[in-house]
Design a protein around this motif. Structure first.
Motif, PDB file in Angstrom:
ATOM      1  N   ILE A 162       0.828  -1.207   0.000  1.00 45.76           N
ATOM      2  CA  ILE A 162       0.000   0.000   0.000  1.00 45.76           C
ATOM      3  C   ILE A 162       0.863   1.258   0.000  1.00 45.76           C
ATOM      4  O   ILE A 162       0.540   2.260  -0.650  1.00 45.76           O
ATOM      5  CB  ILE A 162      -0.979  -0.020   1.189  1.00 45.76           C
ATOM      6  N   LYS A 163       1.982   1.209   0.722  1.00 44.67           N
ATOM      7  CA  LYS A 163       2.866   2.379   0.812  1.00 44.67           C
ATOM      8  C   LYS A 163       3.536   2.713  -0.523  1.00 44.67           C
ATOM      9  O   LYS A 163       3.768   3.887  -0.812  1.00 44.67           O
ATOM     10  CB  LYS A 163       3.951   2.143   1.873  1.00 44.67           C
ATOM     11  N   ARG A 164       3.865   1.680  -1.307  1.00 43.43           N
ATOM     12  CA  ARG A 164       4.631   1.902  -2.546  1.00 43.43           C
ATOM     13  C   ARG A 164       4.002   2.952  -3.459  1.00 43.43           C
ATOM     14  O   ARG A 164       4.632   3.954  -3.768  1.00 43.43           O
ATOM     15  CB  ARG A 164       4.849   0.587  -3.292  1.00 43.43           C
ATOM     16  N   PRO A 165       2.733   2.792  -3.895  1.00 45.96           N
ATOM     17  CA  PRO A 165       2.169   3.807  -4.801  1.00 45.96           C
ATOM     18  C   PRO A 165       1.911   5.148  -4.121  1.00 45.96           C
ATOM     19  O   PRO A 165       1.766   6.166  -4.798  1.00 45.96           O
ATOM     20  CB  PRO A 165       0.866   3.179  -5.296  1.00 45.96           C
ATOM     21  N   LEU A 166       1.863   5.164  -2.803  1.00 45.04           N
ATOM     22  CA  LEU A 166       1.654   6.416  -2.073  1.00 45.04           C
ATOM     23  C   LEU A 166       2.969   7.122  -1.760  1.00 45.04           C
ATOM     24  O   LEU A 166       2.977   8.202  -1.178  1.00 45.04           O
ATOM     25  CB  LEU A 166       0.899   6.141  -0.762  1.00 45.04           C
ATOM     26  N   ASN A 167       4.088   6.488  -2.160  1.00 47.58           N
ATOM     27  CA  ASN A 167       5.430   7.007  -1.885  1.00 47.58           C
ATOM     28  C   ASN A 167       5.668   7.257  -0.395  1.00 47.58           C
ATOM     29  O   ASN A 167       6.305   8.234  -0.017  1.00 47.58           O
ATOM     30  CB  ASN A 167       5.709   8.281  -2.703  1.00 47.58           C
ATOM     31  N   LEU A 168       5.129   6.373   0.425  1.00 47.30           N
ATOM     32  CA  LEU A 168       5.366   6.447   1.861  1.00 47.30           C
ATOM     33  C   LEU A 168       6.607   5.651   2.212  1.00 47.30           C
ATOM     34  O   LEU A 168       6.893   4.622   1.599  1.00 47.30           O
ATOM     35  CB  LEU A 168       4.172   5.901   2.639  1.00 47.30           C
ATOM     36  N   LYS A 169       7.334   6.121   3.199  1.00 47.10           N
ATOM     37  CA  LYS A 169       8.522   5.426   3.674  1.00 47.10           C
ATOM     38  C   LYS A 169       8.125   4.284   4.594  1.00 47.10           C
ATOM     39  O   LYS A 169       7.031   4.268   5.162  1.00 47.10           O
ATOM     40  CB  LYS A 169       9.438   6.401   4.432  1.00 47.10           C
ATOM     41  N   ALA A 170       9.034   3.343   4.767  1.00 45.10           N
ATOM     42  CA  ALA A 170       8.806   2.227   5.684  1.00 45.10           C
ATOM     43  C   ALA A 170       8.674   2.740   7.114  1.00 45.10           C
ATOM     44  O   ALA A 170       7.804   2.301   7.860  1.00 45.10           O
ATOM     45  CB  ALA A 170       9.947   1.217   5.581  1.00 45.10           C
ATOM     46  N   ASP A 171       9.535   3.659   7.483  1.00 48.62           N
ATOM     47  CA  ASP A 171       9.570   4.183   8.850  1.00 48.62           C
ATOM     48  C   ASP A 171       8.728   5.449   8.940  1.00 48.62           C
ATOM     49  O   ASP A 171       9.074   6.477   8.361  1.00 48.62           O
ATOM     50  CB  ASP A 171      11.011   4.474   9.259  1.00 48.62           C
ATOM     51  N   ILE A 172       7.621   5.351   9.649  1.00 48.93           N
ATOM     52  CA  ILE A 172       6.754   6.502   9.899  1.00 48.93           C
ATOM     53  C   ILE A 172       6.779   6.733  11.410  1.00 48.93           C
ATOM     54  O   ILE A 172       6.090   6.036  12.164  1.00 48.93           O
ATOM     55  CB  ILE A 172       5.327   6.257   9.367  1.00 48.93           C
ATOM     56  N   PRO A 173       7.618   7.675  11.877  1.00 54.53           N
ATOM     57  CA  PRO A 173       7.860   7.840  13.311  1.00 54.53           C
ATOM     58  C   PRO A 173       6.605   7.992  14.169  1.00 54.53           C
ATOM     59  O   PRO A 173       6.546   7.432  15.269  1.00 54.53           O
ATOM     60  CB  PRO A 173       8.753   9.083  13.384  1.00 54.53           C
ATOM     61  N   ALA A 174       5.611   8.699  13.701  1.00 49.00           N
ATOM     62  CA  ALA A 174       4.388   8.860  14.503  1.00 49.00           C
ATOM     63  C   ALA A 174       3.705   7.518  14.721  1.00 49.00           C
ATOM     64  O   ALA A 174       3.196   7.239  15.819  1.00 49.00           O
ATOM     65  CB  ALA A 174       3.436   9.846  13.836  1.00 49.00           C
ATOM     66  N   ARG A 175       3.696   6.672  13.706  1.00 45.44           N
ATOM     67  CA  ARG A 175       3.083   5.347  13.850  1.00 45.44           C
ATOM     68  C   ARG A 175       3.923   4.454  14.768  1.00 45.44           C
ATOM     69  O   ARG A 175       3.379   3.703  15.576  1.00 45.44           O
ATOM     70  CB  ARG A 175       2.905   4.697  12.475  1.00 45.44           C
ATOM     71  N   VAL A 176       5.235   4.547  14.647  1.00 42.74           N
ATOM     72  CA  VAL A 176       6.113   3.775  15.538  1.00 42.74           C
ATOM     73  C   VAL A 176       5.819   4.139  16.988  1.00 42.74           C
ATOM     74  O   VAL A 176       5.647   3.264  17.840  1.00 42.74           O
ATOM     75  CB  VAL A 176       7.598   4.019  15.196  1.00 42.74           C
TER      76      VAL A 176
ATOM     77  N   ARG B 174      11.614  -1.798   4.243  1.00 37.92           N
ATOM     78  CA  ARG B 174      12.635  -1.066   3.483  1.00 37.92           C
ATOM     79  C   ARG B 174      13.148  -1.911   2.326  1.00 37.92           C
ATOM     80  O   ARG B 174      13.364  -1.403   1.220  1.00 37.92           O
ATOM     81  CB  ARG B 174      13.787  -0.655   4.397  1.00 37.92           C
ATOM     82  N   THR B 175      13.338  -3.196   2.581  1.00 41.37           N
ATOM     83  CA  THR B 175      13.770  -4.097   1.514  1.00 41.37           C
ATOM     84  C   THR B 175      12.704  -4.179   0.427  1.00 41.37           C
ATOM     85  O   THR B 175      13.003  -4.049  -0.767  1.00 41.37           O
ATOM     86  CB  THR B 175      14.080  -5.496   2.079  1.00 41.37           C
ATOM     87  N   LEU B 176      11.451  -4.389   0.836  1.00 37.88           N
ATOM     88  CA  LEU B 176      10.363  -4.502  -0.138  1.00 37.88           C
ATOM     89  C   LEU B 176      10.181  -3.222  -0.934  1.00 37.88           C
ATOM     90  O   LEU B 176       9.854  -3.260  -2.133  1.00 37.88           O
ATOM     91  CB  LEU B 176       9.053  -4.854   0.570  1.00 37.88           C
ATOM     92  N   LEU B 177      10.391  -2.078  -0.299  1.00 39.47           N
ATOM     93  CA  LEU B 177      10.198  -0.787  -0.965  1.00 39.47           C
ATOM     94  C   LEU B 177      11.462  -0.319  -1.708  1.00 39.47           C
ATOM     95  O   LEU B 177      11.433   0.716  -2.352  1.00 39.47           O
ATOM     96  CB  LEU B 177       9.779   0.268   0.067  1.00 39.47           C
ATOM     97  N   GLY B 178      12.547  -1.069  -1.594  1.00 40.92           N
ATOM     98  CA  GLY B 178      13.783  -0.682  -2.264  1.00 40.92           C
ATOM     99  C   GLY B 178      14.519   0.452  -1.583  1.00 40.92           C
ATOM    100  O   GLY B 178      15.435   1.016  -2.151  1.00 40.92           O
ATOM    101  N   GLU B 179      14.136   0.771  -0.345  1.00 36.79           N
ATOM    102  CA  GLU B 179      14.801   1.859   0.364  1.00 36.79           C
ATOM    103  C   GLU B 179      16.216   1.502   0.767  1.00 36.79           C
ATOM    104  O   GLU B 179      17.046   2.393   0.929  1.00 36.79           O
ATOM    105  CB  GLU B 179      14.002   2.245   1.628  1.00 36.79           C
TER     106      GLU B 179
END
Length: 101
Positions: A42-56, A93-98
């Protein structure tokens, strides 16, 4: 049929119940992992990063709150969840290529 702790009369009973619960926990972790994979999709097409500090922070606080609600030690379970989160972020991060940036 599962036994309550009070119904266990031998160490074999206790060990069997712990083993049963460990398997159930692994099944829940596997289910949780499916959502981690889906989050990356879901994050990929939204260009969201793996690490979202507020969610963490939210997930860590949830772990503390749930630990308290169940009479468990919150620092330990928050740290345990921090390890789960770190592992999930590394996987995303691996899945998103980060990790190739």
């Amino acid at each position: 049929m599962p036994k309550t702790p009070a119904e266990c009369t031998t160490m074999a009973d206790v060990r069997a119940e712990i083993d049963r619960l460990d398997r159930a926990l692994m099944a829940l972790f596997a289910e949780r992992w499916g959502y981690i994979d889906r989050a990356a999709e879901i994050k990929r097409p939204l260009n969201l990063k793996a690490d979202i500090p507020a969610r963490v922070a939210e997930v860590r606080e949830n772990a503390r709150r749930h630990a308290v609600a169940f009479g468990l030690e919150p620092d330990f379970y928050e740290e345990l969840w921090a390890q789960l989160i770190d592992h999930a972020i590394a996987h995303e991060r691996t899945l998103l290529g980060e990790d190739q940036e």
